[in-house]
Design a protein around this motif. Structure first.
Motif, PDB file in Angstrom:
ATOM      1  N   HIS A  22     -25.650 -55.451 -21.382  1.00  0.00           N
ATOM      2  CA  HIS A  22     -26.012 -56.628 -20.580  1.00  0.00           C
ATOM      3  C   HIS A  22     -27.523 -56.794 -20.536  1.00  0.00           C
ATOM      4  CE1 HIS A  22     -24.019 -59.219 -17.349  1.00  0.00           C
ATOM      5  NE2 HIS A  22     -25.186 -59.773 -17.633  1.00  0.00           N
ATOM      6  N   THR A  24     -30.942 -58.235 -18.773  1.00  0.00           N
ATOM      7  CA  THR A  24     -31.377 -58.426 -17.387  1.00  0.00           C
ATOM      8  C   THR A  24     -31.735 -59.874 -17.070  1.00  0.00           C
ATOM      9  OG1 THR A  24     -33.670 -57.875 -17.936  1.00  0.00           O
ATOM     10  CG2 THR A  24     -32.251 -56.063 -17.186  1.00  0.00           C
ATOM     11  N   TYR A  31     -26.858 -60.059 -14.295  1.00  0.00           N
ATOM     12  CA  TYR A  31     -26.881 -58.633 -14.654  1.00  0.00           C
ATOM     13  C   TYR A  31     -26.213 -57.769 -13.583  1.00  0.00           C
ATOM     14  CZ  TYR A  31     -28.537 -53.930 -15.481  1.00  0.00           C
ATOM     15  OH  TYR A  31     -28.588 -52.576 -15.665  1.00  0.00           O
ATOM     16  N   ALA A  35     -23.926 -54.124 -13.371  1.00  0.00           N
ATOM     17  CA  ALA A  35     -24.437 -52.988 -12.590  1.00  0.00           C
ATOM     18  C   ALA A  35     -23.450 -52.619 -11.482  1.00  0.00           C
ATOM     19  CB  ALA A  35     -25.812 -53.317 -12.020  1.00  0.00           C
ATOM     20  N   THR A  52     -28.468 -51.403 -20.747  1.00  0.00           N
ATOM     21  CA  THR A  52     -29.275 -52.500 -20.234  1.00  0.00           C
ATOM     22  C   THR A  52     -30.304 -52.917 -21.273  1.00  0.00           C
ATOM     23  OG1 THR A  52     -28.990 -51.681 -17.983  1.00  0.00           O
ATOM     24  CG2 THR A  52     -30.859 -53.148 -18.375  1.00  0.00           C
TER      25      THR A  52
END
Length: 110
Positions: A22, A24, A31, A35, A52
């Protein structure tokens, strides 16, 4: 009404192994969704990874090309690892924590 369709609301320890990649700066899927999913999976001790990509948008554009390449390489390794695990499970051969469970796998990249 949509809670039954929310992935985070439907997690269990037996959730299939998942690799999330993913960016940010994703404007389509925030995002924090990945998370939050990673935190929930960690609490459940379910197998997961979150890669990330700083500054990556939806589709990872804008992210560091080297990190994107590394994420793609990790995704291929993840697929191979879990395909081998599933094949071993189908043959009744113990293979890691999921031996005998026959779980699938998931890859989510935004």
């Amino acid at each position: 009404k949509i809670l039954p369709f929310c992935p985070v609301a439907n997690l269990t320890r037996d959730y299939p192994p998942i690799l999330m990649i993913h960016g940010t700066k994703d404007n389509d899927v925030p995002y924090h969704e990945s998370a939050d999913m990673a935190k929930a999976l960690k609490r459940l001790e379910a197998r997961h990874e979150l890669i990330t990509i700083p500054n990556g948008g939806h589709g990872l554009g804008g992210g560091d090309p080297k990190l994107i390449t590394q994420a793609h390489e990790r995704a291929l390794k993840f697929i191979k690892q879990h395909m081998e695990e599933n094949e071993a499970n189908e043959r009744g051969i113990p293979f890691g924590r999921a031996a005998g469970v026959g779980r699938g796998m998931r890859i989510h990249a935004t």
